[in-house]
Design an enzyme around this catalytic site. Structure first.
Site, PDB file in Angstrom:
ATOM      1  N   ARG A 164      -3.689  -0.621   5.506  1.00 42.72           N
ATOM      2  CA  ARG A 164      -4.204  -1.702   4.664  1.00 42.72           C
ATOM      3  C   ARG A 164      -3.268  -2.888   4.559  1.00 42.72           C
ATOM      4  NH1 ARG A 164      -5.333   2.118  -0.349  1.00 42.72           N
ATOM      5  NH2 ARG A 164      -3.465   3.021   0.570  1.00 42.72           N
TER       6      ARG A 164
ATOM      7  N   GLY B   8       1.680   3.736   2.916  1.00 38.64           N
ATOM      8  CA  GLY B   8       2.531   3.966   4.072  1.00 38.64           C
ATOM      9  C   GLY B   8       2.838   2.750   4.906  1.00 38.64           C
TER      10      GLY B   8
ATOM     11  N   ASP C 243      -8.161   3.924   1.176  1.00 43.16           N
ATOM     12  CA  ASP C 243      -7.174   4.170   2.228  1.00 43.16           C
ATOM     13  C   ASP C 243      -7.905   4.752   3.436  1.00 43.16           C
ATOM     14  OD1 ASP C 243      -5.056   4.815   3.857  1.00 43.16           O
ATOM     15  OD2 ASP C 243      -3.986   5.983   2.339  1.00 43.16           O
TER      16      ASP C 243
ATOM     17  N   CYS D 169       0.860  -1.181   0.000  1.00 40.68           N
ATOM     18  CA  CYS D 169       0.000   0.000   0.000  1.00 40.68           C
ATOM     19  C   CYS D 169       0.896   1.231   0.000  1.00 40.68           C
ATOM     20  CB  CYS D 169      -0.988  -0.026   1.177  1.00 40.68           C
ATOM     21  SG  CYS D 169      -0.253   0.175   2.803  1.00 40.68           S
TER      22      CYS D 169
END
Length: 160
Positions: A21, A17, A125, A15
């Site tokens: 997720r 950062g 997100d 994903c």
């Protein structure tokens, strides 16, 4: 002499950062893949190394028996991409970013929502959102990753 982990096939979940997720997906997958010849890992295309999973991600995963408290974020590297048998991206943007930096990984990179009957689509997100949004994303990931596990099982890729 190799370690037990070197014998496992790896699925890498990516994903942005690596705090919401992908750690949620990694944790759930590792619970389901235990003893089946696979290991899930995660990384972010724009991750700062060493950041814990978000409190909301930890909370909603704890609700289903998955502990993310030890998770620390890490940036996607060539080594991680090379070691993965399959890379699962949360969005088409992540998939494009992987292709841009690691063109040799294109054939093994898929969207998380790429294995079921529904059309490919991005996973929202939830960063900065309330826990209810995280629960929705968690449940969406469980459905999509369940389709991925079924795909592996149908191909005879899971140990019994």
């Amino acid at each position: 002499m190799g370690t037990a982990n070197s014998q496992l096939k790896k699925v890498l979940v990516v994903c942005t950062g690596n705090t919401c997720r992908s750690p949620m997906a990694e944790g759930w997958l590792n619970q389901k893949l235990a003893g089946k010849g696979w290991l899930a890992e995660s990384a972010g295309v724009a991750a700062w190394g060493g950041t814990p999973a978000s409190p909301e991600a930890i909370e909603v995963m704890r609700e289903i028996g998955v502990d993310l408290s030890a998770h620390r974020s890490r940036r996607l590297t060539r080594e991680l991409a090379d070691e993965a048998a399959v890379i699962l991206a949360m969005t088409d943007g992540h998939r494009r970013e992987i292709a841009r930096h690691f063109p040799e990984a294109v054939k093994k990179t898929h969207l998380v929502h790429g294995f079921g009957l529904e059309k490919e689509r991005d996973v929202l997100d939830p960063i900065g959102m309330p826990a209810d949004v995280y629960r929705h994303v968690r449940d969406e990931l469980i459905q999509a990753l369940g389709d991925f596990l079924l795909y592996l099982a149908e191909r005879g890729e899971l140990k019994r």
